[in-house]
Design an enzyme around this catalytic site. Sequence first.
Site, PDB file in Angstrom:
ATOM      1  CE  LYS A  86      -6.091  -9.313  12.462  1.00  0.00           C
ATOM      2  NZ  LYS A  86      -5.550  -8.614  13.954  1.00  0.00           N
ATOM      3  CG  HIS A  94      -2.148  -0.813   0.960  1.00  0.00           C
ATOM      4  ND1 HIS A  94      -2.244  -2.082   1.055  1.00  0.00           N
ATOM      5  CD2 HIS A  94      -3.362  -0.508   0.397  1.00  0.00           C
ATOM      6  CE1 HIS A  94      -3.334  -2.567   0.872  1.00  0.00           C
ATOM      7  NE2 HIS A  94      -4.132  -1.412   0.603  1.00  0.00           N
TER       8      HIS A  94
END
Lengths: 189, 314
Positions: free
Chosen positions: A102, A36
Amino acid sequence: MKRLTYPFTAEAVREFKVGDMVLITGKLFTGRDAVHKHIHDGNRPPVDLKNQIIYHCGPVTLKDKKTGKWKVTAAGPTTSIREEPYQHEVIRDYGIVGVIGKGGMGQKTLDACKQYGCVYLHAVGGAAQVLAEKITSVDGLYWDEFGLPEAIWELSVVDFPVVVTMDAHGNSLHKEVEEHSKEVLKTVI
Amino acid sequence: MTKKVAAKKVAKKKILAKKKSPKDQTIDSLIELIRITSTVVPEDVQRVLRDSMKNEVKDTTASYAMGIIKDNIDLAKIKSQPLCQDTGTVIFFVYHPPGFRQNDFKDLIKKSVTKATQAGYLRQNSVNSLTGENAGTNLGEGHPSIHFYEHKGKEIEVKLVLKGGGCENVSAQYSLPDTTLGAGRDLEGVRKVVIDSVHKAQGKGCGPGALGVCVGGDRADSAYYAKKQLLRKLDDKNPHSELNKLEKEIVETCNKLGIGPMGFGGKTTLLSCKITSANRVPASFFVSISYMCWAFRRQGIVLDKNLKIKKWLY
């Protein structure tokens, strides 16, 4: 139980609502911290992510010595909030329609989900075996110079179980639970 | 040579081949400890998880998550593969008799960790904090983490905790008094900050979680003693009656927060809370909280005189 089947589209994911339990069949690309940041720093991803799902996961992988093929032996989600500074732009610039992870993400990502048609899908953290069982093949490995857990792994999955916790309509289960639990917290401390 | 003599020679050779050097035997035992720790949830934790499952309402995302957790525990054991892909910080606690060679044992631990990584029981999880380099061996400055304790017993006891990054990231340290929480320098203040830490963690630490807490100590020792509380069995009793009461109270209260498994909402937020204390200096009052995920990886072995595993501790 709902289903999401490859090829994925923004229209299909807009149908989902917070709380939906979904089984995904098709393709996933793993990508976590290093990936990312690297994309956000201006580097083009090595694969076309348009209408794809990105999975915040650093799997345990083993290479078969004879065949040279990779096998994923454990593949649960990692904490997504670390990608919060980057996720909005990655959704916007590369057309991702699903993010699996998550712990949920923040307002910036929630806004991107609404604006560009994307959902946040929560896999059960720690359930690395149940989730690895749903991976039927390893189809590619990119950016492995970041180390194997941080690389992009292209995976085929069947009936991969997730729960929609942030939908494309501005709703977040994480926000709801946090607000509700905060009210309770005030009464107990 | 008669047949009988030849057979005897073969048998003797087999015995010789089977007999391993003490070093190799220790490595084998340690790899087995790593394998079991990484792939099997200890029985005391499983029991609490099973009981909690019953409290969740059917057909909710909470009961769905608990079902997947149960399936994962079963599957990891059968397949002998890591419960969670984040095999965490590898933390050894070695209890040994006087005159023990710690540095030799350290080397054997390091070899075992490298081999267990090659076998896939541990992920390539150790990263150089300055360069970002991952050597893929799980060895490096501070890794694995090894703590030695001399004890009176004649045997070597090795305990192992694999502490995942997700739950480590939501672990916390408070300095009392904490005015925003109205937490003073007493057990009521401790109660408040511990519950606050569970609220702050939400689902990010892979709840339902389990806590190790230390009241007092300096910042470093406090955090270490909190983590060491994770070595206690979940169903044990704190010998300090007030702390024992506080442990129970914290679990009950946290399970009213409605955070639930994975933060999906639900009744199971916390499985257990274990508290210890350490002396502090008058100026400081730290409360450290070590949050452990449901994939509570902790195991221990006692080695016999041949360095084979004599007994499992959990």
